[in-house]
Design a protein around this motif. Structure first.
Motif, short mmCIF file in Angstrom:
data_model
loop_
_atom_site.label_atom_id
_atom_site.label_comp_id
_atom_site.label_asym_id
_atom_site.label_seq_id
_atom_site.Cartn_x
_atom_site.Cartn_y
_atom_site.Cartn_z
N UNK A 39 0.86 -1.18 0.00
CA UNK A 39 0.00 0.00 0.00
C UNK A 39 0.90 1.23 0.00
N UNK A 40 0.96 1.90 -1.15
CA UNK A 40 1.87 3.02 -1.36
C UNK A 40 1.22 4.31 -0.87
N UNK A 100 5.32 4.72 3.38
CA UNK A 100 5.08 6.15 3.34
C UNK A 100 6.39 6.85 3.67
N UNK A 101 6.45 8.16 3.39
CA UNK A 101 7.64 8.92 3.74
C UNK A 101 7.38 9.91 4.86
N UNK A 107 2.68 9.57 10.72
CA UNK A 107 1.57 8.69 10.37
C UNK A 107 1.95 7.20 10.43
N UNK A 108 3.18 6.87 10.03
CA UNK A 108 3.62 5.48 10.09
C UNK A 108 3.66 4.97 11.52
N UNK A 109 4.10 5.82 12.45
CA UNK A 109 4.13 5.41 13.85
C UNK A 109 2.70 5.21 14.36
N UNK A 110 1.79 6.07 13.93
CA UNK A 110 0.38 5.92 14.30
C UNK A 110 -0.17 4.61 13.74
N UNK A 111 0.18 4.29 12.49
CA UNK A 111 -0.28 3.05 11.87
C UNK A 111 0.22 1.84 12.64
N UNK A 112 1.49 1.86 13.03
CA UNK A 112 2.07 0.75 13.79
C UNK A 112 1.40 0.61 15.15
N UNK A 113 1.16 1.72 15.80
CA UNK A 113 0.52 1.68 17.11
C UNK A 113 -0.90 1.14 17.01
N UNK A 114 -1.62 1.57 15.98
CA UNK A 114 -2.99 1.08 15.81
C UNK A 114 -3.01 -0.43 15.57
N UNK A 115 -2.10 -0.91 14.71
CA UNK A 115 -2.05 -2.35 14.44
C UNK A 115 -1.78 -3.13 15.71
N UNK A 117 0.20 -7.21 8.80
CA UNK A 117 0.51 -5.89 8.27
C UNK A 117 1.79 -5.36 8.92
N UNK A 118 2.64 -4.77 8.12
CA UNK A 118 3.83 -4.10 8.63
C UNK A 118 4.00 -2.79 7.86
N UNK A 119 4.77 -1.89 8.46
CA UNK A 119 4.93 -0.57 7.88
C UNK A 119 6.41 -0.22 7.75
N UNK A 120 6.70 0.58 6.72
CA UNK A 120 8.09 0.90 6.45
C UNK A 120 8.19 2.30 5.84
N UNK A 121 9.16 3.07 6.31
CA UNK A 121 9.41 4.40 5.76
C UNK A 121 10.39 4.27 4.60
#
Length: 234
Positions: free
Chosen positions: A54-55, A77-78, A82-90, A98-102
């Protein structure tokens, strides 16, 4: 590699990051349209068991829902906050898969070409300096036969009146300054980006808002918001 991002845009969404998962906040429209776009993706490419990137994932609203639909999702995302918020919500919601990466989409494309069954890039193209570069990277990331889903805003007088004047200044549905009209893309322009990237356009849908019922719906009207589904030839 030159980063295809606008620092002001990244900062703008970073400042709003703490509101991302409040369905009555500045991101209320994203929460409202997410079931519609998820259903459309599922209709064309059922997500269970698929590897998805998900770009421009932001706070992870779409990423999280695709993971809950059974996909293995990487949200990129860059914008750091927001990425930290996404990780916290997950973590808090117990979302698995789901995982997130800058990382920039172009950098990920160079690192993992042809690695994903589905690539999504929703409500992002109108926020970057070079949207064609993003489309090319998405085409590189997807496997042969895989799907690329894109959404953005049309560039015409109606879109200016509804998406900027109406949504940002009259109805206060979005923070003022969310969108810059010059960065909106006509469907013909986005379709050309897709063809130039070697993608075959499969379907398109318009996203409309009814101010009376305060509901969104998918249909044939692409005058303002629209989505495109493409496939990489197998």
């Amino acid at each position: 590699m030159t980063i295809n991002a606008d620092p002001q845009e990244l900062a703008k969404f970073g400042e709003l990051a703490h509101r991302w998962w409040d369905p009555e906040s500045d991101f209320k429209p994203l929460h409202q349209i997410n079931p519609l776009r998820l259903a459309w993706i599922q209709q064309l490419s059922p997500l269970a068991g698929k590897r998805v990137v998900d770009v421009g994932c932001g706070g992870g609203i779409l990423s999280d829902s695709m993971a809950r639909a059974g996909a293995q999702v990487l949200g990129i995302d860059l914008s750091t906050k927001p990425l930290r918020v996404a990780e916290l919500h997950a973590m808090e919601a117990g979302t698995e898969g789901v995982e997130y990466r800058e990382v920039a989409v172009e950098a990920l494309a160079a690192e993992q070409p042809g690695s994903f069954d589905v690539v999504t890039c929703m409500e992002m193209l109108e926020h970057v300096p070079d949207p064609a570069s993003v489309v090319r990277a998405c085409a590189t990331l997807v496997k042969p036969g895989g799907w690329v889903f894109l959404s953005t805003l049309n560039r015409n007088a109606k879109a200016f009146l509804l998406a900027i004047v109406g949504a940002e200044y009259v109805m206060n549905m979005l923070p003022k300054g969310t969108h810059e009209y010059a960065r909106f893309l006509k469907p013909s322009e986005l379709a050309q980006f897709c063809r130039d990237a070697g993608l075959d356009l499969q379907a398109s849908r318009g996203l409309t808002y009814n101010p009376v019922t305060q509901r969104y719906s998918l249909g044939s009207d692409t005058d303002v918001n629209y989505l495109m589904a493409c496939r990489r030839p197998g």
